[in-house]
Design a protein around this motif. Structure first.
Motif, mmCIF file in Angstrom:
data_model
loop_
_atom_site.group_PDB
_atom_site.id
_atom_site.type_symbol
_atom_site.label_atom_id
_atom_site.label_comp_id
_atom_site.label_asym_id
_atom_site.label_seq_id
_atom_site.Cartn_x
_atom_site.Cartn_y
_atom_site.Cartn_z
ATOM 1 N N UNK A 155 66.036 17.017 4.997
ATOM 2 C CA UNK A 155 64.323 16.997 5.473
ATOM 3 C C UNK A 155 64.584 16.134 4.708
ATOM 4 N N UNK A 156 64.260 16.237 3.430
ATOM 5 C CA UNK A 156 64.455 15.221 2.258
ATOM 6 C C UNK A 156 64.961 14.003 2.233
ATOM 7 N N UNK A 157 65.879 13.535 3.071
ATOM 8 C CA UNK A 157 66.833 12.364 3.271
ATOM 9 C C UNK A 157 66.057 11.824 4.355
ATOM 10 N N UNK A 158 65.830 12.677 5.569
ATOM 11 C CA UNK A 158 65.075 11.895 6.521
ATOM 12 C C UNK A 158 63.222 11.242 5.361
ATOM 13 N N UNK A 159 62.653 12.473 5.215
ATOM 14 C CA UNK A 159 61.299 11.995 4.558
ATOM 15 C C UNK A 159 61.581 10.883 3.618
ATOM 16 N N UNK A 160 62.134 10.566 3.037
ATOM 17 C CA UNK A 160 62.779 9.395 1.947
ATOM 18 C C UNK A 160 63.079 8.191 3.147
ATOM 19 N N UNK A 161 63.955 8.197 3.997
ATOM 20 C CA UNK A 161 63.861 7.515 4.731
ATOM 21 C C UNK A 161 63.039 7.220 5.603
ATOM 22 N N UNK A 162 61.922 7.615 6.083
ATOM 23 C CA UNK A 162 60.667 7.895 7.030
ATOM 24 C C UNK A 162 60.054 6.838 5.287
ATOM 25 N N UNK A 163 59.555 7.334 4.200
ATOM 26 C CA UNK A 163 58.516 6.163 3.685
ATOM 27 C C UNK A 163 59.258 5.347 3.188
ATOM 28 N N UNK A 164 61.172 4.966 3.355
ATOM 29 C CA UNK A 164 61.141 3.927 2.740
ATOM 30 C C UNK A 164 60.423 2.622 3.964
ATOM 31 N N UNK A 165 61.048 3.271 5.290
ATOM 32 C CA UNK A 165 60.336 2.661 6.202
ATOM 33 C C UNK A 165 58.968 2.181 6.430
ATOM 34 N N UNK A 166 58.519 2.289 5.754
ATOM 35 C CA UNK A 166 56.539 2.830 5.717
ATOM 36 C C UNK A 166 55.896 1.738 4.349
ATOM 37 N N UNK A 167 57.086 1.724 3.585
ATOM 38 C CA UNK A 167 56.747 1.479 2.278
ATOM 39 C C UNK A 167 57.107 -0.212 2.773
#
Length: 354
Positions: A155-167
């Motif tokens: 979940x953390x990895x997916x959230x990090x990937x999404x955050x990186x994409x959003x950023x």
């Protein structure tokens, strides 16, 4: 022995004794260590025999002569045998007592040892069952914690990937909007310097630059400007973009002036700039919210992961101790079974011998 030491013509006085006495004397002459266990000790038979012999020899002879008689020698021999038998009986009784004590002591000790071993085997069996169940439980709990940690990490990895994409998307959008806002500001500045009748003196390159900026921004942000510009404003913008140099060349009527024409372009440019600034502000606020949400999620997941890993480490240690205790208990049980078997065999031998 007395008879063999006499001449052949000698008739032993023993032949004159009753047959019962002779039989008893023969019995007494047999030495056996088992006399102490006989129902009737030989000494009880030997006593009456000696009494009979003594009474039978109560003759009126002198003492010296009596001592030399064969019967007297037999009596002396029997007395010596009686003393020897008494001594042997005492020795046998002592040995018997020691043997009985040894048998009784070992019987009690081995019986107690067997009972203790059986109880210990039962306790060890129960302990092994409990430790086996505990080991299985710990293995299950460790696997569950590992799954939970893996799930939280995923979940953390997916959230990090999404955050990186959003950023990345925000950075691109922010950069684009800042460039568009900057271009629109520049276009507005150019038009403001030549507002009104002076638009006719605006350099052609400036005019073309403003038109190019307007066309580029309207094309690039068509979806963003959807519903912002009216149809009339879009037609004015299209006319200006198609022929920027001719847009202000047409002489206005007596009711018109160049100011309204330039004012429309100013209005369109300002409206576009304000729209881009509003979207930029909204995007920046959304980015801040996304970053905050990610940081909160990250902190929560990292805390859960750390707690799960701590549980795994603790329970792994408990599992190692449990398995070690279980293995040692199994060894102890086998050793106790071997000791029990040896004690049972010894006790069986003891009962047979004693």
């Amino acid at each position: 022995q007395v008879a063999r030491s006499q001449p052949e013509s000698f008739v032993s006085p023993l032949t004159q004794l009753p047959a019962t006495f002779l039989i008893v004397a023969a019995m007494v002459g047999r030495r056996a260590r088992s006399l102490a266990t006989c129902a009737v000790p030989p000494l009880l038979l030997l006593g009456p025999l000696l009494a009979s012999l003594a009474s039978g020899l109560s003759l009126s002879f002198d003492e010296a002569a009596a001592k030399n008689r064969p019967v007297s020698k037999v009596i002396t021999l029997l007395k010596d045998m009686l003393k020897q038998l008494e001594k042997e009986q005492e020795d046998d009784e002592e040995i018997y007592d020691k043997m009985a004590c040894w048998c009784e002591t070992n019987d009690k000790e081995k019986t107690k040892s067997i009972a203790e071993a059986e109880a210990r085997i039962g306790d060890l069996t129960n302990k092994i069952e409990e430790l086996t169940a505990t080991s299985a439980k710990l293995n299950t709990e460790i696997k569950n914690h590992e799954k939970e940690v893996a799930k939280n990490q995923d979940s953390l990895d997916k959230a990090t990937a999404l955050r990186e994409k959003q950023l990345a998307e925000f950075n691109a959008e922010e950069k684009d909007l800042l460039e568009s806002i900057s271009a629109l500001k520049a276009a507005i500045t150019v038009l403001s310097k030549h507002h009104g009748s002076s638009l006719l003196q605006m350099p052609r390159s400036h005019m073309l630059g403003v038109a190019a900026t307007l066309q580029h921004e309207m094309s690039k942000h068509a979806s963003l400007l959807e519903g912002v510009l009216t149809r009339s404003e879009r037609r004015v913008a299209a006319s200006f973009v198609q022929a920027p140099t001719d847009y202000f060349d047409a002489a206005p009527t007596f009711k018109q002036s160049y100011a309204p024409q330039s004012g429309e372009i100013f209005g369109i440019l300002r409206q576009m700039k304000e729209t881009f600034e509003s979207n930029l502000s909204a995007a920046q606020k959304e980015e801040m919210a996304n970053q905050k949400a990610y940081e909160d999620l990250k902190a929560a997941k990292e805390e859960e992961i750390t707690a799960g890993q701590a549980q795994i480490q603790t329970k792994t240690g408990e599992l190692a101790d449990t398995d070690e205790n279980n293995a040692q208990s199994k060894v102890d049980r086998e050793d106790t079974k071997a000791s029990l078997s040896a004690d049972e065999q010894f006790l069986m031998m003891l009962k047979e011998k004693c």
